[in-house]
Motif scaffolding. Structure first.
Motif, mmCIF file in Angstrom:
data_model
loop_
_atom_site.group_PDB
_atom_site.id
_atom_site.type_symbol
_atom_site.label_atom_id
_atom_site.label_comp_id
_atom_site.label_asym_id
_atom_site.label_seq_id
_atom_site.Cartn_x
_atom_site.Cartn_y
_atom_site.Cartn_z
ATOM 1 N N ASP A 17 0.827 -1.208 0.000
ATOM 2 C CA ASP A 17 0.000 0.000 0.000
ATOM 3 C C ASP A 17 0.863 1.260 0.000
ATOM 4 O O ASP A 17 0.586 2.224 -0.722
ATOM 5 C CB ASP A 17 -0.918 -0.012 1.222
ATOM 6 C CG ASP A 17 -1.962 1.082 1.162
ATOM 7 O OD1 ASP A 17 -2.756 1.089 0.209
ATOM 8 O OD2 ASP A 17 -1.985 1.940 2.066
ATOM 9 N N ALA A 55 1.362 4.114 -3.143
ATOM 10 C CA ALA A 55 1.192 5.566 -2.989
ATOM 11 C C ALA A 55 2.428 6.309 -3.482
ATOM 12 O O ALA A 55 2.336 7.368 -4.113
ATOM 13 C CB ALA A 55 0.922 5.902 -1.519
ATOM 14 N N ASP A 57 2.471 6.227 -7.235
ATOM 15 C CA ASP A 57 1.474 7.160 -7.753
ATOM 16 C C ASP A 57 2.047 8.582 -7.795
ATOM 17 O O ASP A 57 1.886 9.311 -8.780
ATOM 18 C CB ASP A 57 0.226 7.114 -6.871
ATOM 19 C CG ASP A 57 -0.939 7.892 -7.467
ATOM 20 O OD1 ASP A 57 -1.148 7.811 -8.693
ATOM 21 O OD2 ASP A 57 -1.643 8.587 -6.716
ATOM 22 N N THR A 93 -11.175 2.679 -14.588
ATOM 23 C CA THR A 93 -10.340 3.099 -13.471
ATOM 24 C C THR A 93 -8.884 2.896 -13.855
ATOM 25 O O THR A 93 -8.537 1.897 -14.489
ATOM 26 C CB THR A 93 -10.648 2.263 -12.204
ATOM 27 O OG1 THR A 93 -12.038 2.350 -11.910
ATOM 28 C CG2 THR A 93 -9.850 2.774 -11.014
ATOM 29 N N ALA A 94 -8.031 3.820 -13.482
ATOM 30 C CA ALA A 94 -6.604 3.715 -13.793
ATOM 31 C C ALA A 94 -6.052 2.421 -13.222
ATOM 32 O O ALA A 94 -6.448 1.986 -12.128
ATOM 33 C CB ALA A 94 -5.856 4.911 -13.213
ATOM 34 N N THR A 101 -4.818 2.485 -9.633
ATOM 35 C CA THR A 101 -5.924 2.630 -8.690
ATOM 36 C C THR A 101 -6.599 1.286 -8.449
ATOM 37 O O THR A 101 -6.938 0.940 -7.308
ATOM 38 C CB THR A 101 -6.955 3.645 -9.220
ATOM 39 O OG1 THR A 101 -6.329 4.914 -9.394
ATOM 40 C CG2 THR A 101 -8.128 3.794 -8.245
ATOM 41 N N ARG A 102 -6.792 0.515 -9.498
ATOM 42 C CA ARG A 102 -7.391 -0.814 -9.359
ATOM 43 C C ARG A 102 -6.517 -1.715 -8.486
ATOM 44 O O ARG A 102 -7.014 -2.479 -7.655
ATOM 45 C CB ARG A 102 -7.604 -1.444 -10.729
ATOM 46 C CG ARG A 102 -8.712 -0.782 -11.540
ATOM 47 C CD ARG A 102 -8.868 -1.419 -12.901
ATOM 48 N NE ARG A 102 -9.229 -2.835 -12.809
ATOM 49 C CZ ARG A 102 -9.410 -3.629 -13.866
ATOM 50 N NH1 ARG A 102 -9.236 -3.132 -15.084
ATOM 51 N NH2 ARG A 102 -9.740 -4.879 -13.702
ATOM 52 N N ARG A 143 -4.319 -0.722 -6.180
ATOM 53 C CA ARG A 143 -4.364 -0.235 -4.797
ATOM 54 C C ARG A 143 -5.652 -0.667 -4.099
ATOM 55 O O ARG A 143 -5.634 -1.065 -2.929
ATOM 56 C CB ARG A 143 -4.235 1.288 -4.772
ATOM 57 C CG ARG A 143 -2.898 1.805 -5.240
ATOM 58 C CD ARG A 143 -2.800 3.316 -5.145
ATOM 59 N NE ARG A 143 -2.765 3.769 -3.756
ATOM 60 C CZ ARG A 143 -2.638 5.045 -3.395
ATOM 61 N NH1 ARG A 143 -2.558 5.981 -4.346
ATOM 62 N NH2 ARG A 143 -2.592 5.374 -2.134
ATOM 63 N N ASP A 144 -6.758 -0.593 -4.820
ATOM 64 C CA ASP A 144 -8.039 -0.993 -4.232
ATOM 65 C C ASP A 144 -8.087 -2.482 -3.920
ATOM 66 O O ASP A 144 -8.804 -2.922 -3.016
ATOM 67 C CB ASP A 144 -9.185 -0.635 -5.179
ATOM 68 C CG ASP A 144 -9.415 0.870 -5.299
ATOM 69 O OD1 ASP A 144 -8.904 1.613 -4.434
ATOM 70 O OD2 ASP A 144 -10.097 1.299 -6.253
#
Length: 217
Positions: A10, A14, A17, A104-105, A108-109, A111-112
């Motif tokens: 995680d 970040a 990103d 969705t980027a 982002t996918r 990370r989710d």
């Protein structure tokens, strides 16, 4: 329970990103510079970048020199190329994850999806994201994305190579190469201990358990 691999994945996501945002900004600036060179090549007498120039070029002709140095062709946008390569690699992972509603980027996918990953998958994801993050940061020369926390010791190896992620400041990691978790019963006593994982923990815990730098080992 969330493992050390999940916490690390995680935080690295970040950090990646943040690096991608800077890479995209460099790609935009590079595109503008390349467009200026293209305009200059199309009109060698009047340059939008350098103003009116001598027709013979030569010394003091930076646009002409730049174009000749490129073998007569405008350079590629290396930042856009890298951004595209990284996005393709992230998309290769994201396409195997549950698809959300709408587009969705890829990052982002990913990370989710990290919280629901197995420990092994989270560890593999961390390795990939960390490699991509390092590649971008080396290209941009923007540092590792980690801030050293002076005066803090790792709960496992007691070394003082403890840093926090600038993009995820609540997450702290030990940067000592030989410091790896040995799983349940490890000296780190961190929740979510898993064999082979780097020691990662919440910053508040690190500060609360800080050991003065003059404490003997």
């Amino acid at each position: 329970m969330t493992s050390l691999h999940h916490q690390h994945a995680d935080a690295v996501a970040a950090t990646l990103d943040a690096a991608l945002w800077q890479l995209d900004a460099h790609a935009v600036m590079e595109a503008r510079a390349i467009a200026d060179l293209a305009d200059a090549a199309a009109d060698p007498i009047r340059s939008p970048t350098w103003g009116r120039r001598h027709a013979l070029g030569g010394h003091g002709d930076p646009v002409g020199d730049a174009i000749l140095g490129l073998g007569g062709r405008i350079r590629r946008n290396r930042y856009a190329d890298l951004s595209r390569e990284v996005t393709e690699q992230l998309d290769g992972v994201a396409r195997h994850l549950p698809a959300p509603l709408g587009w969705t980027a890829p990052l982002t996918r990913i990370r989710d999806a990290i919280p629901a990953m197995t420990t092994h998958a989270a560890g593999r994801t961390t390795l990939l994201l960390d490699r991509l993050n390092g590649r971008i940061r080396r290209q941009l020369r923007i540092g590792t994305g980690l801030d050293h926390l002076a005066g803090l010791e790792c709960p496992a190896c007691r070394d003082r190579l403890v840093s926090a992620y600038t993009a995820a400041p609540a997450t702290v990691i030990c940067r000592c190469d030989h410091c790896r978790c040995t799983g349940p019963g490890c000296h780190c006593r961190l929740p979510g201990a898993v064999v082979g994982a780097p020691h990662v923990w919440v910053r508040a815990r690190a500060v609360a358990g800080a050991i003065p730098t003059n404490t003997p080992h």
